[in-house]
Scaffold this active site. Structure first.
Site, PDB file in Angstrom:
ATOM      1  N   THR A  22      47.065  45.972  28.468  1.00 25.06           N
ATOM      2  CA  THR A  22      46.733  44.549  28.504  1.00 25.06           C
ATOM      3  C   THR A  22      45.616  44.309  29.517  1.00 25.06           C
ATOM      4  OG1 THR A  22      48.995  44.006  27.931  1.00 25.06           O
ATOM      5  CG2 THR A  22      47.730  42.264  28.994  1.00 25.06           C
ATOM      6  N   GLU A  82      54.403  46.940  30.163  1.00 20.61           N
ATOM      7  CA  GLU A  82      53.432  47.988  30.513  1.00 20.61           C
ATOM      8  C   GLU A  82      54.135  49.167  31.184  1.00 20.61           C
ATOM      9  OE1 GLU A  82      49.291  45.569  31.204  1.00 20.61           O
ATOM     10  OE2 GLU A  82      50.714  45.583  32.830  1.00 20.61           O
ATOM     11  N   ASP A 105      45.940  52.074  29.614  1.00 20.30           N
ATOM     12  CA  ASP A 105      46.076  50.710  30.137  1.00 20.30           C
ATOM     13  C   ASP A 105      45.044  50.492  31.245  1.00 20.30           C
ATOM     14  OD1 ASP A 105      47.084  48.173  30.637  1.00 20.30           O
ATOM     15  OD2 ASP A 105      49.152  48.831  30.923  1.00 20.30           O
ATOM     16  N   ALA A 131      44.301  48.576  35.250  1.00 20.99           N
ATOM     17  CA  ALA A 131      45.031  48.495  36.525  1.00 20.99           C
ATOM     18  C   ALA A 131      44.329  47.493  37.434  1.00 20.99           C
ATOM     19  CB  ALA A 131      45.085  49.858  37.204  1.00 20.99           C
ATOM     20  N   THR A 155      40.017  45.076  30.588  1.00 22.47           N
ATOM     21  CA  THR A 155      39.514  46.447  30.433  1.00 22.47           C
ATOM     22  C   THR A 155      40.226  47.135  29.263  1.00 22.47           C
ATOM     23  OG1 THR A 155      39.365  46.461  32.845  1.00 22.47           O
ATOM     24  CG2 THR A 155      38.858  48.518  31.714  1.00 22.47           C
ATOM     25  N   LYS A 193      49.792  47.099  39.016  1.00 22.50           N
ATOM     26  CA  LYS A 193      49.523  46.465  37.738  1.00 22.50           C
ATOM     27  C   LYS A 193      50.277  45.145  37.659  1.00 22.50           C
ATOM     28  CE  LYS A 193      49.601  48.579  33.956  1.00 22.50           C
ATOM     29  NZ  LYS A 193      48.472  47.669  33.623  1.00 22.50           N
TER      30      LYS A 193
HETATM   31  C1  5RP Z   1      48.144  43.226  33.033  1.00 27.23           C
HETATM   32  C2  5RP Z   1      47.613  44.358  33.813  1.00 27.23           C
HETATM   33  C3  5RP Z   1      46.159  44.665  33.643  1.00 27.23           C
HETATM   34  O1  5RP Z   1      46.019  45.934  33.118  1.00 27.23           O
HETATM   35  C4  5RP Z   1      45.508  44.553  34.996  1.00 27.23           C
HETATM   36  O2  5RP Z   1      45.748  43.245  35.495  1.00 27.23           O
HETATM   37  C5  5RP Z   1      44.001  44.796  34.922  1.00 27.23           C
HETATM   38  O3  5RP Z   1      43.403  43.791  34.175  1.00 27.23           O
HETATM   39  P1  5RP Z   1      41.820  43.695  34.021  1.00 27.23           P
HETATM   40  O4  5RP Z   1      41.384  44.927  33.309  1.00 27.23           O
HETATM   41  O5  5RP Z   1      41.608  42.422  33.242  1.00 27.23           O
HETATM   42  O6  5RP Z   1      41.251  43.605  35.428  1.00 27.23           O
HETATM   43  O7  5RP Z   1      48.283  45.050  34.532  1.00 27.23           O
HETATM   44  O8  5RP Z   1      49.472  42.965  33.355  1.00 27.23           O
END
Ligand code: 5RP
Length: 233
Positions: free
Chosen positions: A29, A111, A89, A91, A32, A102
């Protein structure tokens, strides 16, 4: 290279290196991880990947799978049988030992289920996510049932944490997770031991899960501003 391009580069590099036809694939999620989903969708459409069975970790990734025609299943469905071959995923923070924070997007519960039930685990990130010590700048989310809001805050403060109930944007009041819970974002002023704390936080009554991910250490695809992607095992 701007940050959006770095996110895209990390996502593409991880998919191209790791995803194979026939895999049971956890899809993360965030801004990225969405590039991982886009790339998987693209390779399926081009016929370069086949027979992917995906497990999306949030409404965001589930909706993206629907739009891109990526076959998605519940983790309990016979198509997945409770395990994954690979999970990719994003982070919020990653330290030198590839331990993570996360849950910035509030999807930490599923996750972690995906990460800890996957044979292989990979993280995609841009270089801004790499830190020396976890938890000093980005807060660690702790998901609690609504009934535990006050007692959990007291227990977390006893552990030395500064605690903030996560407020919603474009809705009055707190964030309600996809599982009907609240998020307490906690910060520390001194370096902490993420492995010990991951277990300790989950022992507080009413805590469902927390955002330290220290057990299934991922391989990290970290995109740099100069256009390169470092692969850190
Ligand atoms: C969601 C997460 C995301 O992977 C984390 O917040 C990184 O998000 P982004 O890639 O938008 O910075 O853990 O629960």
């Amino acid at each position: 290279m701007e940050q959006q391009k770095m996110k895209e580069a990390a996502g593409k590099a991880a998919v191209d290196a790791l995803v194979k036809s026939g895999m049971k694939l956890g899809l993360g999620t965030g801004s990225t991880a969405i590039h991982v989903i886009y790339r998987v969708g693209e390779l399926l459409r081009e016929g370069k990947l086949q027979n992917i069975r995906a497990f999306p970790t949030s409404f965001q990734s589930q909706i993206a799978c629907e739009k891109l025609g990526i076959p998605a299943f519940a983790l309990n469905a016979p198509e997945l049988g409770g395990t994954l071959d690979l999970c990719i995923d994003g982070a919020d923070e990653i330290d030198r030992e590839n331990r993570l924070i996360k849950g910035g997007g509030g999807a930490l519960l599923i996750e972690k289920l995906a990460a800890y039930n996957s044979a292989a685990y990979a993280i995609v990130a841009d270089e801004t996510k790499a830190v020396e010590n976890l938890g000093l700048s980005f807060p660690v989310p702790v998901e609690v049932i609504p009934e535990a809001r006050i007692p959990a805050v007291l227990a977390l403060e006893k552990l030395g944490a500064l605690v903030q109930l996560r407020e919603a944007v474009r809705k009055a009041g707190p964030v309600i997770t996809e599982h009907g819970n609240l998020l307490l974002d906690i910060r520390f002023q001194e370096p902490v031991n993420p492995g010990t704390l991951e277990a300790e936080l989950n022992r507080i009554p009413g805590v469902v899960e927390n955002g330290f991910f220290t057990e299934n250490r991922p391989v990290a695809y970290i995109a740099r501003g100069d256009g390169t992607v470092e692969v850190r095992a």
